[in-house]
Design an enzyme around this catalytic site. Structure first.
Site, mmCIF file in Angstrom:
data_model
loop_
_atom_site.group_PDB
_atom_site.id
_atom_site.type_symbol
_atom_site.label_atom_id
_atom_site.label_comp_id
_atom_site.label_asym_id
_atom_site.label_seq_id
_atom_site.Cartn_x
_atom_site.Cartn_y
_atom_site.Cartn_z
ATOM 1 N N ASP A 67 0.888 -1.245 -0.079
ATOM 2 C CA ASP A 67 0.064 -0.030 0.018
ATOM 3 C C ASP A 67 0.873 1.073 -0.056
ATOM 4 O O ASP A 67 1.675 1.343 1.016
ATOM 5 C CB ASP A 67 -1.049 0.164 1.250
ATOM 6 C CG ASP A 67 -1.889 1.130 1.206
ATOM 7 O OD1 ASP A 67 -1.668 2.067 0.413
ATOM 8 O OD2 ASP A 67 -2.877 1.278 2.214
ATOM 9 N N SER A 147 -0.988 13.446 -15.230
ATOM 10 C CA SER A 147 -2.376 13.588 -15.939
ATOM 11 C C SER A 147 -2.391 14.637 -16.543
ATOM 12 O O SER A 147 -1.708 15.781 -16.268
ATOM 13 C CB SER A 147 -3.510 13.175 -14.860
ATOM 14 O OG SER A 147 -4.698 13.465 -15.434
ATOM 15 N N TYR A 162 -7.708 15.888 -6.044
ATOM 16 C CA TYR A 162 -7.080 15.271 -6.985
ATOM 17 C C TYR A 162 -6.087 16.043 -8.036
ATOM 18 O O TYR A 162 -4.982 15.728 -8.176
ATOM 19 C CB TYR A 162 -8.045 14.238 -7.950
ATOM 20 C CG TYR A 162 -7.335 13.363 -8.896
ATOM 21 C CD1 TYR A 162 -6.822 12.439 -8.476
ATOM 22 C CD2 TYR A 162 -7.357 13.930 -10.215
ATOM 23 C CE1 TYR A 162 -6.176 11.644 -9.685
ATOM 24 C CE2 TYR A 162 -6.666 13.105 -11.260
ATOM 25 C CZ TYR A 162 -5.978 11.953 -10.919
ATOM 26 O OH TYR A 162 -5.370 11.176 -12.180
ATOM 27 N N LYS A 166 -2.138 16.045 -8.660
ATOM 28 C CA LYS A 166 -1.309 15.855 -9.736
ATOM 29 C C LYS A 166 -0.574 17.092 -10.126
ATOM 30 O O LYS A 166 0.525 16.912 -10.810
ATOM 31 C CB LYS A 166 -2.355 15.261 -10.796
ATOM 32 C CG LYS A 166 -2.841 14.218 -10.762
ATOM 33 C CD LYS A 166 -1.794 12.973 -10.717
ATOM 34 C CE LYS A 166 -2.246 11.662 -10.722
ATOM 35 N NZ LYS A 166 -1.362 10.634 -10.701
#
Length: 255
Positions: A67, A147, A162, A166
């Protein structure tokens, strides 16, 4: 410019988030090219099932339950690789996640999970890889799976932190490049930023489960293997060439 994966044959690569999607596609391409790949993911059973698809290939695939939001898991994985397989030559920081939450009244634990995985986990794995590469005088290559959301904000529900995570990857890529330059290191760093990719990513995030209409279904998209091919390209460049940022989108993407 001559492209070749020959120098990586028989060398060790670590791929995080390797059990499905882009991570699995990258691991497959690496193994087919003769690389020894250690795939890290939270689901050991899924990793082991994936490993069966890579038997009798040019390289070898090993699975290790990890993890990446937990530092000790990452340290244990790198220790196992060092003791069992040898020096790390390639690190693909692919593990990442979104969660169904927002900023207006969002869930703090979900925010932390995103940042711990997408940012801190990436940093810890990168630190351990560079430490190992330098100790073994390896001019390796680190790839951050970024991304298009790491370069601009796309209007999509439930993004919350998010895009910030990124954008952090974009900044971390350049910061690391400068740090490596400051110590005259030949280790390479690349950010790969895909547009819309057809994977399990959004389903796993839970952002589609209540939508009767999938807003992504009819949009132009690429496949995980397309992104994997892009990663193979940057790894195939000669030692003096560094692809710092590669953005890969489907033709006609709206973002």
């Amino acid at each position: 410019m001559s492209l070749s994966m020959n120098r990586w044959k028989g060398k060790v690569a670590i791929v995080t988030g390797a059990s499905a999607g882009i991570g699995a596609a990258i691991a497959t391409k690496l193994v087919e090219s003769g690389v020894i790949v250690v795939g890290l993911a939270r689901g050991k059973e899924k990793l082991d099932e994936f490993a069966k698809t890579l038997e009798n290939k040019n390289g070898k695939f090993y699975s290790f339950k990890t993890d990446v939001s937990k530092e000790q898991d990452i340290l244990d994985a790198f220790r196992w690789v060092k003791e069992s397989l040898g020096p790390v030559h390639i690190l693909i920081n692919n593990a990442g996640l979104r969660r169904k939450t927002n900023l207006i009244d969002g869930n703090t634990n979900m925010w932390k999970e995103i940042m711990d995985t997408n940012v801190l986990g990436l940093c810890i794995a990168t630190r351990e890889a560079i430490k190992d590469m330098r100790a073994n005088k390896v001019d390796g290559h680190i790839v951050h799976m970024n991304s298009v959301g790491g370069h601009k904000i796309v209007k999509i529900p439930y993004l919350s932190v998010y895009p910030a995570s990124k954008h952090a990857v974009t900044a971390l890529t350049e910061t690391l490049r400068q740090e490596l330059n400051s110590i005259n290191s030949k280790i390479k760093i690349t950010s790969v930023s895909p547009g819309l990719v057809q994977t399990e990513f959004r389903l796993a995030a839970g952002v589609l489960e209540e939508r009767k209409d999938n807003v992504f279904e009819n949009l132009p998209s690429i496949e995980a293997v397309d992104v994997a091919e892009a990663v193979m390209y940057v790894l195939s460049t000669p030692p003096h060439v560094q692809v710092h940022e590669l953005t890969i989108k489907p033709v006609g993407e709206h973002f």
